[in-house]
Write an enzyme that holds these catalytic residues in place. Structure first.
Site, PDB file in Angstrom:
ATOM      1  N   VAL A  66       0.844  -1.113   0.119  1.00 57.96           N
ATOM      2  CA  VAL A  66       0.065  -0.197   0.118  1.00 57.96           C
ATOM      3  C   VAL A  66       0.873   1.202  -0.052  1.00 57.96           C
ATOM      4  O   VAL A  66       0.286   2.470  -0.110  1.00 57.96           O
ATOM      5  CB  VAL A  66      -0.863  -0.108   1.300  1.00 57.96           C
ATOM      6  CG1 VAL A  66      -2.071  -1.177   1.136  1.00 57.96           C
ATOM      7  CG2 VAL A  66      -0.076  -0.154   2.578  1.00 57.96           C
ATOM      8  N   ASP A  67       2.217   1.202   0.028  1.00 57.24           N
ATOM      9  CA  ASP A  67       3.103   2.211  -0.187  1.00 57.24           C
ATOM     10  C   ASP A  67       3.774   2.395  -1.439  1.00 57.24           C
ATOM     11  O   ASP A  67       3.075   1.852  -2.497  1.00 57.24           O
ATOM     12  CB  ASP A  67       4.157   2.183   0.946  1.00 57.24           C
ATOM     13  CG  ASP A  67       4.988   0.816   0.687  1.00 57.24           C
ATOM     14  OD1 ASP A  67       4.644   0.098  -0.251  1.00 57.24           O
ATOM     15  OD2 ASP A  67       5.665   0.339   1.736  1.00 57.24           O
ATOM     16  N   ASP A  68       4.720   3.258  -1.649  1.00 54.08           N
ATOM     17  CA  ASP A  68       5.388   3.316  -3.174  1.00 54.08           C
ATOM     18  C   ASP A  68       6.261   2.333  -3.193  1.00 54.08           C
ATOM     19  O   ASP A  68       7.342   2.583  -3.793  1.00 54.08           O
ATOM     20  CB  ASP A  68       5.861   4.914  -3.018  1.00 54.08           C
ATOM     21  CG  ASP A  68       4.543   5.872  -2.979  1.00 54.08           C
ATOM     22  OD1 ASP A  68       3.662   5.561  -3.762  1.00 54.08           O
ATOM     23  OD2 ASP A  68       4.903   6.739  -2.561  1.00 54.08           O
TER      24      ASP A  68
END
Ligand code: 6R9
Length: 692
Positions: free
Chosen positions: A561-563
């Protein structure tokens, strides 16, 4: 009871209703079944009765104890290892709550031990010295070797003695840039033996990435080999090391010794570029040293290794693992998740340059005295049947790999699998990314002949070992679910406000309380450790993954859910790729997103804005891809460059990646709210350029 214990109770109810033989047969025959509840794959009776954890009840009993009495649970297991001195009364100390002060995790404090001793000497002293420790299979079929535990110990001692002789001391970093030769686990174990901290860099990283890691941990010694063959390609590793050492010395970090293994099957020593005052051939020095070497006893909390991984900024994070907890945790997870038996032959296809190779090629298996297969080459060389050829040759019984390989082999055709017997296989494993149910079924039905449970293990570089994983034989599986937490692990799913969700839910995957294998800090940057992992949801460790839990309590990982994107199971920060692209003199700006990819799981999709007036060209596209290869490594090369006259930004200048992801996956009618865009025309321009 905890949330999870309640789920297990509900699973038991489910099982008592579903244990009927017709469902079992239908699942084993691989028939598509309509309802979700029927989508269960049961272990065979034959498997379950011999398993370490034969039933949900047994799991529940052990899990409950691990949560209610962690000290007792882990002390019993830790006592099976050799400790020069026992840990102090309080078995662990933790503060995972940033609101209560600095994050700190300690396990087996004041315990004194050595992991290399526990991997080697302990087995030799118990009379198992003649057991095969490593079967090594070279890139070319027919090229192989073996080491018994005694022989491995001797080789480890020789290298350890050499390293000591050139001044490597407890706590010093040693950078290792080696392919999958036996010398790679040998090097790790030799460093651990003398208390040196190894930092293995995957030998697919570029000179630039290697230099960055060398400059971060400042080793006096780098260990490499001259070249390696992977498939039909030769990779000149020593040239890459030379370039990185040049770069690091220009930045004031000087490496005294570059110990180079002569990998004769790939390159002769005469052809290798050499710097006399720095470079030393492994074969010229190491074999001259004694085959015994006193162990450097270390504290349980002394560092064992550093391993760099990608985060959401351009700078890789140096994940630091310590000795005692990591030792106990990797050994225990290996034993249970693969239902390990001393007669097993175990093969993990991961490279030791990644965490999977650390915990489940070297430490976990060797702490159990297992026979480990190490394969140098590419899994589809000379043809896509190579893996099964190797399985038959060595009678591999546990085969642990990544979904990307399963999907690639699935595409190549069943005939490459069915040509081989695979009779020896008992347990299969998957790691690195979610495995899609169709790949799961192919792996289960075809490769494992519907006989072998699949351990789909969810974990991370940071966690040291398995966190949510099936225990084969304990309960039915659902294809694509990693099932339930390992002993001592309390996963929680929280919403965006950090509120723990109950029952069937979907949200951010966090962990409550520590476990022995947890990382202790980011090397040289404890603040980043706290900010990245413990601040997003105070009170918890935040994994960076999304996850849902179904009504039976099974866990389903849904991706980062992060980059961070996951390409063939390799973690790559979008910011790293962007920083590489903008180094190109004609690149003004870049934004990178992940896009679904049939084989790799995710592909790298880069939007590139050029400097004013520079025209698009094929040549430029190639040179942009080349700059990423040179800065990071070939595995991070973008699959697609999308020319972007402008990028969709909010009025405050933030790139709206959500929109870029939609464009990249051609979902052009689902942009959602675009009212915050500074210039809505940008989106239309991008759509127009999609196929150019
Ligand atoms: C061991 C390893 C960690 C990230 C993790 C997650 C993904 C790993 C998975 C999985 C679904 C699995 N991941 N195993 N996702 N199911 N069984 O891969 O470590 O390289 O640090 O990557 O990989 O997204 O956060 P690492």
């Amino acid at each position: 009871p905890t949330n999870h214990l309640r789920h297990v109770e509900s699973m038991k109810t489910l099982l008592s209703g579903a244990g009927n033989i017709s469902i079992l047969n239908a699942v084993i025959l691989g028939e598509a079944l309509a309802s979700e509840e029927n989508d269960l794959v049961f272990p065979s009776e034959k498997f379950s009765v011999q398993a370490h954890v034969p039933s949900p009840e047994k799991y529940l009993e052990m899990y409950r104890r691990s949560i209610e009495d962690p000290a007792g649970f882990w002390a019993d297991i830790a006592s099976e290892f050799y400790w020069k001195q026992k840990w102090s009364e309080q078995i662990y100390y933790e503060n995972l709550d940033i609101r209560k002060g600095n994050i700190k995790i300690e396990w087996f404090k004041d315990g004194i031990t050595n992991i290399s001793y526990n991997c080697l000497d302990r087995h030799v002293e118990a009379g198992n010295g003649d057991k095969i420790a490593i079967y090594w299979e070279g890139n070319e079929p027919g090229f192989d070797g073996t080491l018994t535990y005694t022989q491995l110990l001797h080789q480890v001692c020789q290298l350890a003695n050499y390293l000591k002789d050139i001044g490597v001391r407890k706590g010093d970093a040693v950078v290792v840039y080696l392919p999958m030769l036996m010398e790679l686990p040998i090097t790790m174990l030799a460093c651990a033996r003398i208390g040196a901290v190894h930092s293995v860099v995957f030998a697919g990283f570029s000179a630039e990435s290697l230099a960055q890691r060398i400059m971060d941990c400042k080793p006096n010694v780098v260990i490499t080999c001259n070249a390696v063959k992977r498939g039909s390609k030769t990779i000149y590793l020593k040239d890459i090391v030379d370039a990185s050492l040049k770069e690091s010395s220009q930045n004031g970090v000087f490496v005294d010794v570059c110990l180079t293994y002569e990998n004769q099957s790939a390159m002769k020593r005469e052809d290798t570029k050499w710097l006399d005052r720095r470079d030393i051939w492994w074969q010229d020095v190491v074999p001259q040293y004694p085959t015994t070497c006193a162990v450097e006893w270390v504290d349980a909390e002394d560092p064992l290794f550093l391993l760099y991984t990608s985060g959401s900024t351009g700078k890789p994070k140096g994940v630091l693992h310590t000795t005692g907890g990591y030792m106990v945790y990797t050994a225990t997870t290996f034993n249970y998740a693969f239902d390990y038996k001393p007669s097993d032959v175990y093969w993990c296809t991961a490279d030791c340059g990644w965490i999977t190779g650390h915990s489940y090629v070297t430490y976990g298996p060797m702490l159990n005295g297992a026979t480990v297969l190490v394969y140098e080459g590419a899994p589809n060389y000379p043809d896509p049947g190579r893996c099964w050829d190797i399985v038959d040759k060595y009678k591999v019984s546990i085969f642990y790999t990544a979904p990307t390989l399963v999907r690639a082999l699935m595409r190549d055709g069943d005939q490459y699998v069915t040509r081989y017997s695979r009779k020896s296989l008992r347990v299969l494993g998957s790691v690195g990314e979610p495995i899609n149910p169709s790949a799961w079924r192919w792996f289960f039905n075809l490769v494992g002949d519907s006989r072998c449970p699949i351990s789909d293990t969810w974990w991370q570089t940071e966690t040291g070992g398995f966190m949510i994983t099936p225990l084969p034989g304990a309960w039915p599986q659902k294809p694509g679910s990693t099932t339930f937490p390992f002993f001592g692990v309390q996963p929680v799913i929280v919403d965006e406000k950090g509120v723990e969700l109950e029952g069937e839910c979907s949200g951010y995957l966090c962990v409550k309380s520590s476990w022995p294998g947890a990382f202790r800090t980011l090397y040289g940057d404890h603040e980043r450790y706290e900010t990245a992992y413990f601040k997003p949801f105070p009170g918890y460790y935040f994994s960076g993954d999304g996850c849902s839990r179904d009504k039976n309590g099974y866990h389903w990982l849904t991706g980062r859910v992060d980059d961070v994107i996951n390409v063939s199971g390799h973690r790559i920060g979008t910011a790293e790729v962007e920083s590489a692209l903008v180094l190109h003199p004609q690149c003004a700006e870049a934004a990178v997103v992940g896009v679904e990819h049939e084989v790799k799981g995710q592909g790298i999709y880069a939007f590139v804005t050029l400097v004013d007036g520079v025209p698009y060209s094929e040549e430029l596209r190639k040179s942009l891809i080349a700059i990423v290869r040179n800065q990071i490594g070939a595995f991070a090369a973008p699959d697609k460059i999308h020319w972007a006259p402008g990028l969709p930004k909010t009025r405050s200048g933030k790139i709206m990646r959500r929109i870029l992801r939609k464009i990249a996956s051609s979902q052009l009618d689902e942009f959602g709210d675009t009212s915050t865009l500074a210039d809505p025309n940008v989106v239309d321009q991008l759509i127009d350029l999609a196929d150019s």
